[in-house]
Scaffold this motif. Structure first.
Motif, mmCIF file in Angstrom:
data_model
loop_
_atom_site.group_PDB
_atom_site.id
_atom_site.type_symbol
_atom_site.label_atom_id
_atom_site.label_comp_id
_atom_site.label_asym_id
_atom_site.label_seq_id
_atom_site.Cartn_x
_atom_site.Cartn_y
_atom_site.Cartn_z
ATOM 1 N N LEU A 207 0.809 -1.218 0.000
ATOM 2 C CA LEU A 207 0.000 0.000 0.000
ATOM 3 C C LEU A 207 0.844 1.271 0.000
ATOM 4 N N PHE A 208 1.798 1.368 0.912
ATOM 5 C CA PHE A 208 2.509 2.637 1.067
ATOM 6 C C PHE A 208 3.549 2.865 -0.030
ATOM 7 N N THR A 209 4.075 1.790 -0.586
ATOM 8 C CA THR A 209 4.915 1.951 -1.782
ATOM 9 C C THR A 209 4.069 2.504 -2.923
ATOM 10 N N HIS A 210 2.863 1.994 -3.033
ATOM 11 C CA HIS A 210 1.932 2.454 -4.068
ATOM 12 C C HIS A 210 1.613 3.938 -3.893
ATOM 13 N N ILE A 211 1.282 4.348 -2.676
ATOM 14 C CA ILE A 211 0.925 5.752 -2.431
ATOM 15 C C ILE A 211 2.116 6.669 -2.707
ATOM 16 N N LYS A 212 3.286 6.263 -2.241
ATOM 17 C CA LYS A 212 4.489 7.071 -2.465
ATOM 18 C C LYS A 212 4.779 7.214 -3.953
ATOM 19 N N TYR A 213 4.675 6.119 -4.674
ATOM 20 C CA TYR A 213 4.985 6.142 -6.102
ATOM 21 C C TYR A 213 3.906 6.887 -6.884
ATOM 22 N N MET A 214 2.674 6.798 -6.417
ATOM 23 C CA MET A 214 1.566 7.486 -7.073
ATOM 24 C C MET A 214 1.687 9.003 -6.919
ATOM 25 N N ALA A 215 2.323 9.440 -5.847
ATOM 26 C CA ALA A 215 2.469 10.877 -5.603
ATOM 27 C C ALA A 215 3.253 11.568 -6.713
ATOM 28 N N TYR A 216 4.138 10.835 -7.384
ATOM 29 C CA TYR A 216 4.947 11.443 -8.445
ATOM 30 C C TYR A 216 4.079 12.008 -9.569
ATOM 31 N N THR A 217 2.993 11.338 -9.892
ATOM 32 C CA THR A 217 2.106 11.846 -10.946
ATOM 33 C C THR A 217 0.928 12.634 -10.372
ATOM 34 N N THR A 218 0.492 12.253 -9.183
ATOM 35 C CA THR A 218 -0.720 12.847 -8.616
ATOM 36 C C THR A 218 -0.497 14.271 -8.117
ATOM 37 N N VAL A 219 0.627 14.506 -7.453
ATOM 38 C CA VAL A 219 0.888 15.845 -6.901
ATOM 39 C C VAL A 219 1.043 16.894 -8.004
ATOM 40 N N PRO A 220 1.846 16.647 -9.050
ATOM 41 C CA PRO A 220 1.903 17.646 -10.135
ATOM 42 C C PRO A 220 0.538 17.911 -10.775
ATOM 43 N N THR A 221 -0.268 16.864 -10.888
ATOM 44 C CA THR A 221 -1.583 17.029 -11.511
ATOM 45 C C THR A 221 -2.488 17.907 -10.659
ATOM 46 N N ILE A 222 -2.469 17.716 -9.346
ATOM 47 C CA ILE A 222 -3.333 18.534 -8.489
ATOM 48 C C ILE A 222 -2.815 19.972 -8.418
ATOM 49 N N ILE A 223 -1.499 20.157 -8.535
ATOM 50 C CA ILE A 223 -0.950 21.521 -8.553
ATOM 51 C C ILE A 223 -1.420 22.261 -9.802
ATOM 52 N N VAL A 224 -1.350 21.593 -10.941
ATOM 53 C CA VAL A 224 -1.854 22.197 -12.185
ATOM 54 C C VAL A 224 -3.342 22.513 -12.047
ATOM 55 N N THR A 225 -4.079 21.595 -11.446
ATOM 56 C CA THR A 225 -5.518 21.798 -11.240
ATOM 57 C C THR A 225 -5.777 23.039 -10.401
ATOM 58 N N LEU A 226 -5.035 23.194 -9.319
ATOM 59 C CA LEU A 226 -5.205 24.360 -8.447
ATOM 60 C C LEU A 226 -4.864 25.654 -9.179
ATOM 61 N N ILE A 227 -3.815 25.622 -9.980
ATOM 62 C CA ILE A 227 -3.429 26.822 -10.736
ATOM 63 C C ILE A 227 -4.534 27.215 -11.711
ATOM 64 N N VAL A 228 -5.067 26.230 -12.415
ATOM 65 C CA VAL A 228 -6.137 26.515 -13.384
ATOM 66 C C VAL A 228 -7.364 27.082 -12.675
ATOM 67 N N PHE A 229 -7.739 26.486 -11.552
ATOM 68 C CA PHE A 229 -8.911 26.990 -10.829
ATOM 69 C C PHE A 229 -8.654 28.376 -10.237
ATOM 70 N N ALA A 230 -7.418 28.645 -9.841
ATOM 71 C CA ALA A 230 -7.091 29.984 -9.342
ATOM 72 C C ALA A 230 -7.254 31.022 -10.451
ATOM 73 N N ILE A 231 -6.826 30.663 -11.656
ATOM 74 C CA ILE A 231 -6.975 31.569 -12.801
ATOM 75 C C ILE A 231 -8.452 31.771 -13.126
ATOM 76 N N ILE A 232 -9.213 30.678 -13.118
ATOM 77 C CA ILE A 232 -10.651 30.777 -13.404
ATOM 78 C C ILE A 232 -11.333 31.654 -12.362
ATOM 79 N N SER A 233 -11.016 31.428 -11.083
ATOM 80 C CA SER A 233 -11.644 32.204 -10.006
ATOM 81 C C SER A 233 -11.354 33.689 -10.137
ATOM 82 N N ALA A 234 -10.144 33.999 -10.585
ATOM 83 C CA ALA A 234 -9.758 35.407 -10.702
ATOM 84 C C ALA A 234 -10.428 36.098 -11.883
ATOM 85 N N SER A 235 -10.955 35.312 -12.810
ATOM 86 C CA SER A 235 -11.468 35.908 -14.045
ATOM 87 C C SER A 235 -12.984 35.837 -14.206
#
Length: 555
Positions: A207-235
């Motif tokens: 389980l925890f190897t999976h979560i750690k390894y999944m973070a490599y793709t998941t964290v960048p994706t959620i950061i991009v998501t937050l940036i896009v929503f921040a731009i949308i909210s501002a506009s």
């Protein structure tokens, strides 16, 4: 082994997978092509997208199931096997269906108890439009990580966030997309999540190897998501502070608003954190809401139907609409004013059931009365009254719930999807399509791409995210090993393409659930569920450039 000589079966994590030696790849695709064709025809060529009436999607799924059954008969699959797989599929969604019923009851009782209005009331004062969407992502993510459930997150804070955002004048599709993005990020990263446990179990890692390894793709994706929503909210344009103050005043005048009402959702989330079964936690939320309604909202209970008992029962089982007094403001508009409003194409929905299509500034509202020659004070009074009526109309739409009855369309959709998926599994089509995808994976990137397509395809065909993890996990496990790839590569890809995309399919159990609970159609939130549709692309980019592709230590 099955009673059919051409059929072999195996179980993987309580999921039955059928292989049919008689069925070829093209035959397996026939039901899928016909299903997709009927859905496409309904979307693009039927004006109201109701080819067969209000239950068009359900009927199309059943017709697809009939086609699949015909293909099965031609390939020596018995009716008994098909019926058994249908029953197993429907039985597997019994708990989700019960959860949906309880969510319907929860929405109704939380409305009459003032819980949802209180969330909207205080939320409007804390969450500004400029930060609302990224804040919604974060709130949903935190709750989902804590509970391990995107479903519970949507049924609790998700409903409240949609209410708050709608009151702020934000597109409900954007709000739902933000909630779903955060909820599925949390669901993926939580060790309490069933899918987060299932994926590594199928791939053969911990389980925890999976979560750690999944973070490599998941964290960048959620950061991009937050940036896009921040731009949308501002506009985006919203209703502004003046309208918010009117909403707050109207809520305060209609309900007895107190922080004590938050005890109900806090209790529900607390029970879930204590590993209480969802049915028990949600049922407790319904009971507590009824008690709080009697204690805090006696006037509301009386005003809805004239009977407190009847209002409570209706809130659980059927439609509930909170009456909001607009007589004071209507009294300020004479017959000529109402006629002028109803003759204005932009304001026509005000006195119909259609709802308000847009927000209006005071300057725009004043133009309605241009030909009336009112003095300034009278014009200001009528403009203010009209503005208040627009606010009340918005709240009337917001403060309505369908109870358990409101969930029936979604439940029927899930059951019809289970019929189609069950027959497709029984005839061996799911296994055959997955094997065909596996056979064309001649490179490492091709293997990852085939896994992604397989998960996406099974979410569409089988209508169940668990099958979208189990079948590719079982089929692709050896292929990853043969290429010297660590099992966490497979488990991560299963989650990046199987878990998160299920909510993007209207007839998938997850898509049907989320759209039913949040009251926003999949087509409305699809483009805004950024995390969910971006995740498969992220995992493919990592595969294409060999980023964090772990190899087996002993090849």
């Amino acid at each position: 082994m099955s009673e059919d000589n051409n059929i072999s079966e195996f179980k993987a994590k309580d999921q039955n997978i059928v292989d049919n030696k008689e069925l070829n790849f093209f035959e397996a695709l026939i039901p899928v092509i016909i299903l997709m064709g009927m859905l496409a025809y309904n979307i693009f060529f039927v004006d109201d997208q109701e080819w067969f009436g209000g239950y068009t999607n359900q009927i199309i799924l059943l017709l697809g199931g009939i086609v699949a059954a015909i293909v099965g008969f031609f390939n020596k699959v018995s009716l008994g096997l098909m019926l058994r797989e249908i029953w197993e599929n429907i039985r597997s969604v019994f708990v989700p269906i019960m959860i949906l019923f309880l969510v319907g009851a929860l929405a109704g009782t939380w409305l009459i108890s003032g819980v949802i209005p209180a969330m909207v009331y205080y939320g409007l004062q804390v969450l500004s439009p400029e930060i609302f969407l990224p804040a919604s992502v974060i709130i949903a993510a935190v709750i989902s990580i804590a509970t391990g459930s995107s479903w519970t997150t949507s049924a609790t804070v998700g409903i409240a966030l949609v209410g708050i955002g709608t009151a702020l004048g934000i597109n409900p599709g954007m709000i739902a997309g933000a909630v779903i993005s955060g909820a599925y990020f949390g669901d993926k990263m939580s060790p309490l999540s069933d899918t987060t446990n299932l994926a590594p179990a199928m791939a053969g890692t911990d389980l925890f190897t999976h979560i750690k390894y999944m973070a490599y793709t998941t964290v960048p994706t959620i950061i991009v998501t937050l940036i896009v929503f921040a731009i949308i909210s501002a506009s985006i344009d919203t209703t502004g502070n003046a309208d918010i103050s009117q909403i707050l005043e109207t809520i305060d005048a209609t309900f007895n608003i107190t922080p004590w009402l938050f005890a109900v959702p806090v209790a529900v989330v607390g029970l879930i954190l204590l590993k209480t079964k969802p049915l028990v936690a949600l049922g407790t939320g319904v009971i507590l809401a009824i008690i709080f309604a009697v204690v805090f909202q006696p006037n509301v209970l009386e005003n809805v139907t004239g009977s407190k008992t009847k209002t409570i029962v209706n809130s659980i089982f059927t439609d509930t609409n909170i009456p909001i007094d607009d007589s004071t403001y209507m009294a300020n508009l004479n017959t000529q004013d109402v006629k002028a409003i109803n003759n204005n194409e932009n304001l026509e929905p005000l006195f119909t059931d259609g709802g308000i299509e847009k927000n209006f500034s005071n300057e725009e509202l004043q133009h309605i009365f241009d030909n009336a020659n009112y003095d300034k004070n009278t014009l200001d009074l009528k403009t203010e009254s009209l503005s208040r009526l627009l606010t009340i109309d918005k709240l009337k739409q917001l403060f309505g719930a369908g109870g358990m009855n409101g969930m029936l369309w979604t439940i029927y959709l899930i059951m019809c999807a289970m019929v189609f998926g069950g027959i497709m599994d029984a005839i061996g089509a799911l296994s055959r399509i997955t094997k065909a995808l596996l056979s064309i994976a001649t490179t490492v990137f091709g293997l990852f791409a085939s896994t992604v397509v397989s998960c996406l395809g099974l979410n569409i065909i089988a209508s169940d995210q668990y099958l979208a993890l189990v079948i590719p996990g079982k089929m692709f496990k050896k292929a990853y090993q043969d290429r010297g790839l660590a099992p966490e590569n497979l488990s991560r890809t299963l989650e990046d393409s199987g878990t998160v995309t299920s909510v993007l399919i209207p007839w998938n159990t997850c898509g049907a659930y989320q759209s039913g609970v949040l009251g926003v159609g999949v087509s409305e939130y699809f483009i805004y569920a950024i995390f969910n549709w971006l995740s498969p692309f992220t995992t493919l980019v990592f595969a294409a450039f060999s980023i964090k592709i772990r190899e087996l230590k002993n090849k």
